[in-house]
Design a protein around this motif. Structure first.
Motif, PDB file in Angstrom:
ATOM      1  N   LYS A  58      31.432  28.580  49.395  1.00  0.00           N
ATOM      2  CA  LYS A  58      30.586  29.689  48.964  1.00  0.00           C
ATOM      3  C   LYS A  58      31.086  30.200  47.624  1.00  0.00           C
ATOM      4  O   LYS A  58      32.270  30.048  47.288  1.00  0.00           O
ATOM      5  N   ARG A  59      30.197  30.796  46.885  1.00  0.00           N
ATOM      6  CA  ARG A  59      30.597  31.401  45.614  1.00  0.00           C
ATOM      7  C   ARG A  59      31.369  32.682  45.888  1.00  0.00           C
ATOM      8  O   ARG A  59      31.033  33.456  46.786  1.00  0.00           O
ATOM      9  N   LEU A  60      32.387  32.885  45.090  1.00  0.00           N
ATOM     10  CA  LEU A  60      33.193  34.082  45.256  1.00  0.00           C
ATOM     11  C   LEU A  60      32.559  35.257  44.532  1.00  0.00           C
ATOM     12  O   LEU A  60      32.039  35.116  43.423  1.00  0.00           O
ATOM     13  N   ALA A  61      32.638  36.405  45.166  1.00  0.00           N
ATOM     14  CA  ALA A  61      32.154  37.631  44.534  1.00  0.00           C
ATOM     15  C   ALA A  61      33.148  38.071  43.460  1.00  0.00           C
ATOM     16  O   ALA A  61      34.310  37.670  43.444  1.00  0.00           O
ATOM     17  N   ASP A  62      32.654  38.914  42.542  1.00  0.00           N
ATOM     18  CA  ASP A  62      33.536  39.439  41.500  1.00  0.00           C
ATOM     19  C   ASP A  62      34.735  40.170  42.094  1.00  0.00           C
ATOM     20  O   ASP A  62      35.804  40.231  41.483  1.00  0.00           O
ATOM     21  N   SER A  63      34.553  40.727  43.310  1.00  0.00           N
ATOM     22  CA  SER A  63      35.638  41.484  43.929  1.00  0.00           C
ATOM     23  C   SER A  63      36.861  40.606  44.205  1.00  0.00           C
ATOM     24  O   SER A  63      37.975  41.120  44.320  1.00  0.00           O
TER      25      SER A  63
END
Length: 305
Positions: free
Chosen positions: A207-212
């Motif tokens: 999955k793509r990582l969130a900016d957090s």
């Protein structure tokens, strides 16, 4: 009057309709029976709530607005009554003897703040293999020298230790790195016990990582520096290396999508985290074939959870 359980199992759940039932069922299948299950429905918009309702009195459900896994776990522990707290993410699984062996280890060592296990990784195609395996329980110095990662689903800890640590810090909302920081605080309060068995299964997913992820990574480094100073240089170095690897993967994804400027931005971020990349690759770094070679050098090895 209901007896106070020895263990409180806390399960944060957000839009977990695909995996939640299997996770809860793995708790109900434990050969250790002195526990309660607290599931925190963290503002789910899918069928999570309906799945939980089907368990009726077998579990306790807490509904809250979406605030992230750290806040959900904290809410679960606040409602807990057990001496020990065991965490299970809503997409992970336990072996039937996970609680038996964890409680046995903590009861045998009153000075231990928590116990953790090895983990098996379950892929989407149904195959599995060892994912986390350790050489033993680390000292605080070893954690500061090398970093140390345990997924929450592998951990059972004393509730009073959790509370003394202040729980999962809300500085890491909505998710990522909150667990790694808590383990450092817990290690200050007592040694760790280690069970060298794969009693925990974590689902591996792309999955793509969130900016957090990157924001919290920097916060984690900041916390390490503030609390431990130069003693944490090894753990900080490992964290920077990991974040640089994740950044290079994102740069590759952007390049594949035709976003050259976005790829360049992620590459610059990777260099800031790991300046030695410049010396290693010089002016060649923006050539796709070399960037793909580079990823093998800094590729992250940890599960994104």
């Amino acid at each position: 009057m209901r007896a106070v359980p020895l263990v409180s199992v806390v399960v944060p759940a957000y839009n977990a309709e695909r995996t939640l039932k299997a996770s809860v069922d793995s708790v109900l299948a434990q050969d250790f029976r002195d526990f309660e299950i607290i599931v925190v429905n963290d503002g789910s918009s899918d069928a999570t709530k309906a799945i939980l309702e089907a368990y009726d009195s077998q579990i306790q459900v807490i509904d809250q607005n979406n605030r992230g896994a750290p806040a959900a776990r904290n809410a679960g522990v606040s409602a807990a009554s057990g001496k020990y707290v065991a965490f299970l993410d809503s997409d992970d699984l336990w072996s039937p003897d996970k609680l038996t062996q964890s409680v046995r280890a903590l009861e045998a060592n009153p000075s231990a703040s928590l116990v953790f296990t090895d983990c098996c990784g379950l892929r989407a195609d149904g195959t599995s293999s060892t994912f986390y395996s350790y050489q033993g329980a680390p000292s605080l110095k070893e954690m500061l020298d090398n970093g140390f990662e345990i997924v929450p689903s592998a951990v059972t800890m004393r509730r009073d230790v959790f509370e003394a640590c202040g729980g999962f810090s809300d500085r890491f909302a909505p998710i990522y790195f909150e667990d790694l920081w808590l383990w450092f605080l817990a290690r200050e309060l007592g040694e760790f016990e280690y069970i060298p068995k794969e009693l925990t299964t974590i689902r591996l997913r792309d999955k793509r990582l969130a900016d957090s992820y990157f924001i919290n990574g920097r916060t984690y480094i900041e916390f390490l520096r503030q609390r431990y100073g130069h003693r944490a240089r090894g753990a900080i170095r490992q964290t920077c290396k990991h974040l640089a690897g994740v950044s290079v993967h994102e740069a590759l994804r952007r390049m594949d999508a035709g976003d050259s400027w976005g790829a360049a931005g992620w590459w610059i971020y990777a260099i800031r985290l790991r300046p030695t990349l410049i010396a290693e690759w010089g002016s060649r770094v923006f050539r796709p074939r070399n960037l793909r070679r580079l990823v093998r050098t800094v590729s992250p090895s940890s599960k994104v959870s």
